[in-house]
Design a protein around this motif. Structure first.
Motif, PDB file in Angstrom:
ATOM      1  N   UNK A 153      -1.967   8.682 -51.261  1.00  0.00           N
ATOM      2  CA  UNK A 153      -2.342   8.486 -49.860  1.00  0.00           C
ATOM      3  C   UNK A 153      -1.354   7.556 -49.158  1.00  0.00           C
ATOM      4  N   UNK A 154      -0.915   6.522 -49.850  1.00  0.00           N
ATOM      5  CA  UNK A 154       0.097   5.635 -49.280  1.00  0.00           C
ATOM      6  C   UNK A 154       1.414   6.385 -49.100  1.00  0.00           C
ATOM      7  N   UNK A 155       1.777   7.204 -50.085  1.00  0.00           N
ATOM      8  CA  UNK A 155       2.993   8.014 -49.959  1.00  0.00           C
ATOM      9  C   UNK A 155       2.886   8.978 -48.785  1.00  0.00           C
ATOM     10  N   UNK A 156       1.692   9.505 -48.548  1.00  0.00           N
ATOM     11  CA  UNK A 156       1.491  10.397 -47.410  1.00  0.00           C
ATOM     12  C   UNK A 156       1.690   9.689 -46.078  1.00  0.00           C
ATOM     13  N   UNK A 157       1.242   8.440 -45.989  1.00  0.00           N
ATOM     14  CA  UNK A 157       1.459   7.655 -44.774  1.00  0.00           C
ATOM     15  C   UNK A 157       2.946   7.380 -44.589  1.00  0.00           C
ATOM     16  N   UNK A 158       3.639   7.096 -45.679  1.00  0.00           N
ATOM     17  CA  UNK A 158       5.088   6.885 -45.591  1.00  0.00           C
ATOM     18  C   UNK A 158       5.772   8.115 -45.011  1.00  0.00           C
ATOM     19  N   UNK A 159       5.391   9.304 -45.480  1.00  0.00           N
ATOM     20  CA  UNK A 159       5.999  10.543 -44.984  1.00  0.00           C
ATOM     21  C   UNK A 159       5.661  10.772 -43.510  1.00  0.00           C
ATOM     22  N   UNK A 194      -3.808   8.501 -41.529  1.00  0.00           N
ATOM     23  CA  UNK A 194      -3.243   7.155 -41.472  1.00  0.00           C
ATOM     24  C   UNK A 194      -4.154   6.234 -42.257  1.00  0.00           C
ATOM     25  N   UNK A 195      -3.862   4.946 -42.274  1.00  0.00           N
ATOM     26  CA  UNK A 195      -4.636   4.026 -43.115  1.00  0.00           C
ATOM     27  C   UNK A 195      -6.105   3.991 -42.711  1.00  0.00           C
ATOM     28  N   UNK A 196      -6.345   4.061 -41.401  1.00  0.00           N
ATOM     29  CA  UNK A 196      -7.721   4.086 -40.888  1.00  0.00           C
ATOM     30  C   UNK A 196      -7.772   5.134 -39.791  1.00  0.00           C
ATOM     31  N   UNK A 197      -8.487   6.209 -40.030  1.00  0.00           N
ATOM     32  CA  UNK A 197      -8.603   7.253 -39.022  1.00  0.00           C
ATOM     33  C   UNK A 197      -7.364   8.116 -38.919  1.00  0.00           C
ATOM     34  N   UNK A 198      -7.226   8.766 -37.757  1.00  0.00           N
ATOM     35  CA  UNK A 198      -6.166   9.761 -37.592  1.00  0.00           C
ATOM     36  C   UNK A 198      -5.060   9.322 -36.639  1.00  0.00           C
ATOM     37  N   UNK A 199      -5.020   8.036 -36.295  1.00  0.00           N
ATOM     38  CA  UNK A 199      -3.927   7.488 -35.482  1.00  0.00           C
ATOM     39  C   UNK A 199      -3.461   6.170 -36.095  1.00  0.00           C
ATOM     40  N   UNK A 200      -2.223   5.768 -35.849  1.00  0.00           N
ATOM     41  CA  UNK A 200      -1.733   4.508 -36.416  1.00  0.00           C
ATOM     42  C   UNK A 200      -2.503   3.309 -35.882  1.00  0.00           C
ATOM     43  N   UNK A 245      -3.319  -0.128 -24.375  1.00  0.00           N
ATOM     44  CA  UNK A 245      -3.091   1.300 -24.573  1.00  0.00           C
ATOM     45  C   UNK A 245      -1.678   1.564 -25.058  1.00  0.00           C
ATOM     46  N   UNK A 246      -1.515   2.448 -26.030  1.00  0.00           N
ATOM     47  CA  UNK A 246      -2.563   3.022 -26.877  1.00  0.00           C
ATOM     48  C   UNK A 246      -3.112   1.962 -27.836  1.00  0.00           C
ATOM     49  N   UNK A 247      -4.384   2.056 -28.171  1.00  0.00           N
ATOM     50  CA  UNK A 247      -4.996   1.021 -29.012  1.00  0.00           C
ATOM     51  C   UNK A 247      -4.521   1.084 -30.457  1.00  0.00           C
ATOM     52  N   UNK A 248      -4.373  -0.081 -31.053  1.00  0.00           N
ATOM     53  CA  UNK A 248      -4.040  -0.185 -32.476  1.00  0.00           C
ATOM     54  C   UNK A 248      -5.225  -0.693 -33.284  1.00  0.00           C
ATOM     55  N   UNK A 249      -6.359  -0.840 -32.604  1.00  0.00           N
ATOM     56  CA  UNK A 249      -7.619  -1.170 -33.252  1.00  0.00           C
ATOM     57  C   UNK A 249      -8.677  -0.189 -32.766  1.00  0.00           C
ATOM     58  N   UNK A 250      -9.580   0.256 -33.637  1.00  0.00           N
ATOM     59  CA  UNK A 250     -10.654   1.154 -33.200  1.00  0.00           C
ATOM     60  C   UNK A 250     -11.650   0.415 -32.314  1.00  0.00           C
ATOM     61  N   UNK A 254      -7.950   3.390 -48.102  1.00  0.00           N
ATOM     62  CA  UNK A 254      -7.479   4.534 -47.315  1.00  0.00           C
ATOM     63  C   UNK A 254      -8.300   5.776 -47.645  1.00  0.00           C
ATOM     64  N   UNK A 255      -8.648   5.946 -48.924  1.00  0.00           N
ATOM     65  CA  UNK A 255      -9.503   7.076 -49.309  1.00  0.00           C
ATOM     66  C   UNK A 255     -10.853   6.994 -48.595  1.00  0.00           C
ATOM     67  N   UNK A 256     -11.320   5.785 -48.376  1.00  0.00           N
ATOM     68  CA  UNK A 256     -12.627   5.576 -47.755  1.00  0.00           C
ATOM     69  C   UNK A 256     -12.569   5.718 -46.232  1.00  0.00           C
TER      70      UNK A 256
END
Length: 206
Positions: free
Chosen positions: A180-186, A148-154, A78-83, A141-143
């Motif tokens: 999308x990558x730029x958005x994750x950077x921000x 974030x890269x996968x889902x809504x948490x890092x 916790x917190x998980x970094x894998x779904x 990431x679009x998929x």
């Protein structure tokens, strides 16, 4: 915990992110790759491969950042970094491996020194691997991403991606080509765990 790493190393950077996301306290021991600290007897006693990072914890030394990240996920769930879903976990691991296996190893310090020794352009070389990798990540990431890269948490994917974005900018790659990558950077720039892991915030930074 003692993290032996180099402030600008992408593998050390991704490990710091994971440690910070888990809310763990650790000390840092700087290993300056430019001056050859990684080849000292003291460091080789920790990691015979002479690479960073190396994590001293629980009476053992862990090496290779993917193994360290997986260990952190298992030891501190916790917190998980894998779904939770099996297929979703595989997707996150694949995205992380895209960076850790197919982009980063080809533009780390050892490889860039070899390119320069052959009179090659290090920036062109690095960009040649970053661009197709980011093309693929942008599509993934679009998929799968939702902020974030996968889902809504890092996840582990972001632990690997954000340091690679930092490297891309060092090699004069225009990250705006991948919104999308730029958005994750921000988003990472505003997240305390990522802020604390940034190379410029490290005690051994220039």
């Amino acid at each position: 915990m003692i993290l032996h790493g180099y402030w600008r190393s992408g593998t050390s950077y991704r490990t710091r992110i994971a440690l910070n996301l888990k809310g763990l306290t650790y000390d840092q021991a700087g290993v300056d790759l430019r001056t050859g600290d990684q080849h000292s007897d003291a460091f080789l006693a920790l990691n015979p491969q002479g690479l960073v990072p190396a994590l001293e914890v629980d009476g053992q030394v862990l090496t290779q950042s993917p193994a360290i990240l997986e260990w952190l996920e298992e030891r501190f769930p916790e917190p998980p970094l894998l779904p939770t879903g099996l297929g979703e976990r595989a997707q996150v691991r694949a995205m992380a491996a895209l960076v850790a296996c197919d982009i980063h190893p080809l533009n780390n310090l050892r490889v860039l020194k070899a390119v320069k020794a052959l009179n090659g352009d290090a920036n062109d070389w690095a960009a040649g691997w970053i661009r197709p990798g980011f093309d693929a990540l942008e599509a993934l990431i679009a998929r799968h991403g939702d902020g974030w890269a996968f889902g809504d948490t890092p996840t582990l994917a972001d632990c690997c991606l954000v340091p690679q974005i930092y490297s891309a900018r060092r090699f004069e790659v225009d990250v705006s080509a991948w919104p999308r990558i730029a958005g994750i950077e921000a988003r990472a720039a505003a997240h305390p765990a990522f802020q604390a892991a940034h190379p410029d915030a490290q005690p051994d930074a220039d």
